[in-house]
Design a protein around this motif. Structure first.
Motif, PDB file in Angstrom:
ATOM      1  N   MET A 160      40.687  29.626  52.414  1.00 17.99           N
ATOM      2  CA  MET A 160      40.308  29.986  51.042  1.00 17.99           C
ATOM      3  C   MET A 160      41.272  31.045  50.520  1.00 17.99           C
ATOM      4  SD  MET A 160      39.059  33.329  50.850  1.00 17.99           S
ATOM      5  CE  MET A 160      38.000  33.223  49.414  1.00 17.99           C
TER       6      MET A 160
ATOM      7  N   PRO B 284      29.861  37.166  48.639  1.00 21.62           N
ATOM      8  CA  PRO B 284      30.050  38.063  49.792  1.00 21.62           C
ATOM      9  C   PRO B 284      30.781  37.337  50.928  1.00 21.62           C
ATOM     10  CG  PRO B 284      27.795  38.188  48.975  1.00 21.62           C
ATOM     11  CD  PRO B 284      28.445  37.037  48.249  1.00 21.62           C
TER      12      PRO B 284
ATOM     13  N   LEU C  16      43.890  32.075  39.216  1.00 24.34           N
ATOM     14  CA  LEU C  16      42.471  32.190  39.530  1.00 24.34           C
ATOM     15  C   LEU C  16      41.930  33.323  38.679  1.00 24.34           C
ATOM     16  CD1 LEU C  16      42.416  31.985  43.445  1.00 24.34           C
ATOM     17  CD2 LEU C  16      41.126  30.504  41.904  1.00 24.34           C
ATOM     18  N   ALA C  17      40.754  33.105  38.083  1.00 21.88           N
ATOM     19  CA  ALA C  17      40.164  34.167  37.271  1.00 21.88           C
ATOM     20  C   ALA C  17      39.776  35.348  38.157  1.00 21.88           C
ATOM     21  CB  ALA C  17      38.934  33.639  36.533  1.00 21.88           C
ATOM     22  N   GLU C  18      39.538  36.491  37.535  1.00 22.27           N
ATOM     23  CA  GLU C  18      39.264  37.753  38.257  1.00 22.27           C
ATOM     24  C   GLU C  18      38.022  37.659  39.148  1.00 22.27           C
ATOM     25  OE1 GLU C  18      39.541  40.992  40.050  1.00 22.27           O
ATOM     26  OE2 GLU C  18      41.228  40.246  38.907  1.00 22.27           O
ATOM     27  N   ASP C  19      37.129  36.713  38.856  1.00 21.47           N
ATOM     28  CA  ASP C  19      35.904  36.587  39.655  1.00 21.47           C
ATOM     29  C   ASP C  19      35.842  35.252  40.405  1.00 21.47           C
ATOM     30  OD1 ASP C  19      35.647  34.894  37.523  1.00 21.47           O
ATOM     31  OD2 ASP C  19      33.576  35.464  37.054  1.00 21.47           O
ATOM     32  N   GLU C  20      37.002  34.605  40.556  1.00 20.81           N
ATOM     33  CA  GLU C  20      37.034  33.245  41.082  1.00 20.81           C
ATOM     34  C   GLU C  20      37.811  33.174  42.392  1.00 20.81           C
ATOM     35  OE1 GLU C  20      37.517  29.409  38.105  1.00 20.81           O
ATOM     36  OE2 GLU C  20      39.269  30.617  38.561  1.00 20.81           O
ATOM     37  N   VAL C  21      37.391  32.296  43.302  1.00 19.44           N
ATOM     38  CA  VAL C  21      38.149  32.034  44.526  1.00 19.44           C
ATOM     39  C   VAL C  21      38.252  30.522  44.720  1.00 19.44           C
ATOM     40  CG1 VAL C  21      37.338  34.197  45.572  1.00 19.44           C
ATOM     41  CG2 VAL C  21      36.150  32.048  46.089  1.00 19.44           C
TER      42      VAL C  21
ATOM     43  N   LEU D  69      33.361  34.501  43.128  1.00 22.89           N
ATOM     44  CA  LEU D  69      33.466  35.308  44.348  1.00 22.89           C
ATOM     45  C   LEU D  69      32.081  35.558  44.929  1.00 22.89           C
ATOM     46  CD1 LEU D  69      35.204  37.087  46.259  1.00 22.89           C
ATOM     47  CD2 LEU D  69      34.791  38.980  44.687  1.00 22.89           C
TER      48      LEU D  69
ATOM     49  N   MET E 278      37.300  43.741  41.378  1.00 20.96           N
ATOM     50  CA  MET E 278      37.724  43.886  42.777  1.00 20.96           C
ATOM     51  C   MET E 278      37.415  42.608  43.556  1.00 20.96           C
ATOM     52  SD  MET E 278      36.350  46.624  45.664  1.00 20.96           S
ATOM     53  CE  MET E 278      34.613  46.230  45.406  1.00 20.96           C
ATOM     54  N   LYS E 279      38.469  41.961  44.082  1.00 20.97           N
ATOM     55  CA  LYS E 279      38.269  40.752  44.893  1.00 20.97           C
ATOM     56  C   LYS E 279      38.604  41.087  46.329  1.00 20.97           C
ATOM     57  CE  LYS E 279      39.799  36.975  41.988  1.00 20.97           C
ATOM     58  NZ  LYS E 279      40.610  35.753  41.991  1.00 20.97           N
ATOM     59  N   LYS E 280      37.586  41.088  47.175  1.00 17.86           N
ATOM     60  CA  LYS E 280      37.810  41.365  48.588  1.00 17.86           C
ATOM     61  C   LYS E 280      36.877  40.507  49.425  1.00 17.86           C
ATOM     62  CE  LYS E 280      39.130  46.246  48.085  1.00 17.86           C
ATOM     63  NZ  LYS E 280      40.431  46.296  48.751  1.00 17.86           N
ATOM     64  N   ILE E 281      37.274  40.284  50.667  1.00 16.31           N
ATOM     65  CA  ILE E 281      36.422  39.550  51.595  1.00 16.31           C
ATOM     66  C   ILE E 281      35.531  40.575  52.288  1.00 16.31           C
ATOM     67  CG2 ILE E 281      36.408  37.983  53.587  1.00 16.31           C
ATOM     68  CD1 ILE E 281      39.427  37.422  52.637  1.00 16.31           C
ATOM     69  N   ILE E 282      34.498  40.996  51.560  1.00 19.72           N
ATOM     70  CA  ILE E 282      33.574  42.003  52.090  1.00 19.72           C
ATOM     71  C   ILE E 282      32.153  41.617  51.692  1.00 19.72           C
ATOM     72  CG2 ILE E 282      35.285  43.847  51.956  1.00 19.72           C
ATOM     73  CD1 ILE E 282      33.879  44.875  49.431  1.00 19.72           C
ATOM     74  N   ASN E 283      31.190  42.245  52.340  1.00 22.44           N
ATOM     75  CA  ASN E 283      29.806  42.124  51.917  1.00 22.44           C
ATOM     76  C   ASN E 283      29.508  43.383  51.109  1.00 22.44           C
ATOM     77  OD1 ASN E 283      29.081  39.559  53.267  1.00 22.44           O
ATOM     78  ND2 ASN E 283      29.663  40.705  55.114  1.00 22.44           N
ATOM     79  N   ASP E 284      28.513  44.153  51.484  1.00 22.40           N
ATOM     80  CA  ASP E 284      28.213  45.413  50.796  1.00 22.40           C
ATOM     81  C   ASP E 284      29.364  46.399  51.039  1.00 22.40           C
ATOM     82  OD1 ASP E 284      27.268  47.958  50.112  1.00 22.40           O
ATOM     83  OD2 ASP E 284      25.211  47.474  50.707  1.00 22.40           O
TER      84      ASP E 284
ATOM     85  N   GLN F 200      46.285  36.363  48.992  1.00 23.79           N
ATOM     86  CA  GLN F 200      45.114  36.976  49.618  1.00 23.79           C
ATOM     87  C   GLN F 200      44.104  35.892  49.935  1.00 23.79           C
ATOM     88  OE1 GLN F 200      43.655  40.255  47.268  1.00 23.79           O
ATOM     89  NE2 GLN F 200      45.467  41.483  47.630  1.00 23.79           N
ATOM     90  N   GLY F 201      43.609  35.908  51.135  1.00 27.77           N
ATOM     91  CA  GLY F 201      42.641  34.914  51.564  1.00 27.77           C
ATOM     92  C   GLY F 201      42.712  34.780  53.071  1.00 27.77           C
ATOM     93  N   PHE F 202      41.974  33.835  53.605  1.00 25.59           N
ATOM     94  CA  PHE F 202      41.981  33.655  55.066  1.00 25.59           C
ATOM     95  C   PHE F 202      41.572  32.236  55.391  1.00 25.59           C
ATOM     96  CE2 PHE F 202      37.449  33.617  56.426  1.00 25.59           C
ATOM     97  CZ  PHE F 202      36.844  33.846  55.198  1.00 25.59           C
TER      98      PHE F 202
ATOM     99  N   LEU G 249      41.856  34.238  47.458  1.00 19.74           N
ATOM    100  CA  LEU G 249      41.392  35.105  46.375  1.00 19.74           C
ATOM    101  C   LEU G 249      42.420  35.171  45.260  1.00 19.74           C
ATOM    102  CD1 LEU G 249      40.344  38.167  48.603  1.00 19.74           C
ATOM    103  CD2 LEU G 249      38.793  36.497  47.608  1.00 19.74           C
ATOM    104  N   THR G 250      43.685  35.020  45.635  1.00 17.36           N
ATOM    105  CA  THR G 250      44.789  35.162  44.676  1.00 17.36           C
ATOM    106  C   THR G 250      45.845  34.099  44.966  1.00 17.36           C
ATOM    107  OG1 THR G 250      46.017  36.651  46.137  1.00 17.36           O
ATOM    108  CG2 THR G 250      44.521  37.687  44.567  1.00 17.36           C
TER     109      THR G 250
END
Lengths: 333, 333
Positions: A190, A231, A207-212, A229, B1-7, A303-305, A192-193
């Motif tokens: 997947m 968790p 990708l939009a700011e809230d999209e993955v 996006l 903020m786009k990150k692969i995180i939970n809380d 960014q992604g994994f 993020l960017t």
């Protein structure tokens, strides 16, 4: 485009030159045509292993050249297959008299160019076999592929087949173990960017700011879906469920769990993903015998994994644990 | 903020938990208070090495815990020093009867909290020495530091002092070699982009689309200057000149050249930087005896890199080459 580069046309040449300077104990860099070979190539009486493909996925493949893994890597331009000419040169350079195995990710250009090089090598009397990796469960066909794409599983094929060659196995045996790893490995990724190919200068998608993008390819090719996006744990669940169902992996299986960064994702996030993936496998009674976490097959600064799971048998475990000395994977020496 | 995180509040806990699961052969993760120790700690008759600091710089420091390097790492919240309590717990956990060395990057919070923990450990009868790393030539004082900041040189101090402890040296000897490495190492870094601390949710600074920051700190603290983006070679020249002048490094010196990624920069760019750095050192008659290229001390997903040069002597070379087995640095075992 902000990158630490000089002329975008020389990104690959200059990076490979730097790689050769930093790892002169391990590799020789040949520049005409460009390929990277073990410093002591050819190794007499050992099957030679050659991989390659577009650049931009570092450390794949040059970072895996060395004792116990690849004998040569052939870097193409960024996200572009190398031509047959350097693949042939690399094949000749590593032929120790016992034949050469080509490890090829399943992208149309790579498959064609490695086939052509293999035909030319055969005409020169070198026995060549090829294994084509296709572990990505995300999509059936895609932008650059007929069938499934070769992704993270390729790293595991290169390590395990490399150990098989290192212990003196025949070309047939090395090819068999490489095929066996490929048959038992599945992946999904997947992002993020997006990333920017230097000579293009623009992201290949947005990708939009809230999209993955779930199921993305290592060149930013489309995956399965774009979602908001979520968790980390929810994203891991979206990637790992199709992987587990595909083989399928079942209770009692012993596996290697590989969480791979796409290049721009920090390690702190990869271990958050690993934690959830390990939890899911534990819930299903699947036993993690070995693990690998880090940037091993990347997409420039994306960014992604991705998650890769390999079902292990005793022989694969022994070959995984066998000594390896490359720039990017090293143990036991 | 786009990150692969939970809380965002659980980023460090969850990441360290994942790290512990992935590397259970190497480390134990203690959660109350949080610290990471060698699986076999304490090692009787060996000086214990403890480092730590704010999280977000992975693999520093937990990635360097294992035989031949650190005995424990103490992660604080992201970019925030750990409190004395977990530092004391780690110090006790690794005390094998021969004393404990604290390796502390020179940031005011880290220095104070490690000092407090050392005092408490001394009250419990544990002999503690500290070495404070301060290799960053960019600025004299900064946002979180009186004096120079500790950056990439810390990784080299941890490896070489770790080997010294591993061969059975006394606390005094291990502290001496750590001080000697610190005295002979210099660094400077730059960034293309800022990073976002998860619990803040916003970048701590901004850079224009054509702007980079020269001399930046590993928390995004201001460096020497902001300039327009330049070719890689020109940027390397800007970083390496002040490093070479500072010690100074001179013709005939033997050095370790370390090109470090800040977290979000792909390897293909790091080797372009390495190529130019090696060229500059060659022009000056400085001999690169060892090298290290990759993400070893990072700033979350920041794009950028740093250059670190260590002037080597025969003992340091032997200790650098000595076997090490950690998640992030491994050879010889």
């Amino acid at each position: 485009m902000k990158k630490i580069i000089n002329d975008p046309k020389h990104v690959v040449d200059e990076s490979v030159a730097g790689f050769g300077l930093a790892h002169a104990d391990l590799v020789r860099v040949e520049t005409d045509p460009i390929h990277v070979v073990r410093a002591d190539a050819p190794v007499a009486g050992k099957v030679g292993l050659v991989s390659g493909g577009g650049s931009g996925h570092e450390p794949l493949h040059a970072g895996f050249v060395g004792p116990g893994m690849l004998d040569a890597a052939v870097p193409g331009a960024v996200f572009t297959s190398p031509t047959p000419d350097p693949i042939l040169a690399a094949t000749k350079a590593v032929d120790g008299g016992k034949g050469v195995l080509h490890i090829v990710k399943n992208y149309t250009g790579d498959v064609l160019n490695f086939e052509t090089a293999a035909d030319l090598a055969a005409a020169d009397g070198i026995e060549v076999r090829a294994v084509v990796t296709n572990d990505d469960v995300a999509v059936k066909d895609s932008l650059y592929t007929a069938g499934r794409r070769g992704v993270g599983g390729t790293v595991l094929v290169e390590k395990i087949a490399g150990a098989s060659a290192d212990r003196g196995d025949s070309l047939e045996q090395v090819a068999e173990i490489a095929e066996r790893v490929n048959a038992n490995v599945r992946s999904m990724g997947m992002a993020l960017t997006p990333c920017i190919v230097p000579h293009a200068g623009e992201p290949s998608f947005t990708l939009a700011e809230d999209e993955v993008e779930i199921g993305i390819g290592i060149h930013g090719e489309p995956g399965r879906e774009r979602i908001k996006l979520e968790p980390a744990d929810a994203i891991v669940d979206r990637l790992i469920a199709p992987i587990i169902e595909d083989l399928p992996y079942a209770s009692g299986d012993r596996v290697l769990l590989f969480v791979n960064g796409m290049g721009g994702t920090p390690q702190i996030e990869l271990y958050i993903a690993y934690r959830r993936a390990a939890e899911v496998l534990a819930e299903k009674g699947i036993s993690i015998e070995r693990s690998l976490v880090g940037n091993y097959i990347t997409s420039l600064e994306m960014q992604g994994f991705s998650i890769t799971i390999l079902k292990l048998d005793d022989e694969m475990i022994g070959l995984w644990d066998a000594p390896v000395h490359t720039a990017a994977l090293r143990w036991g020496r």
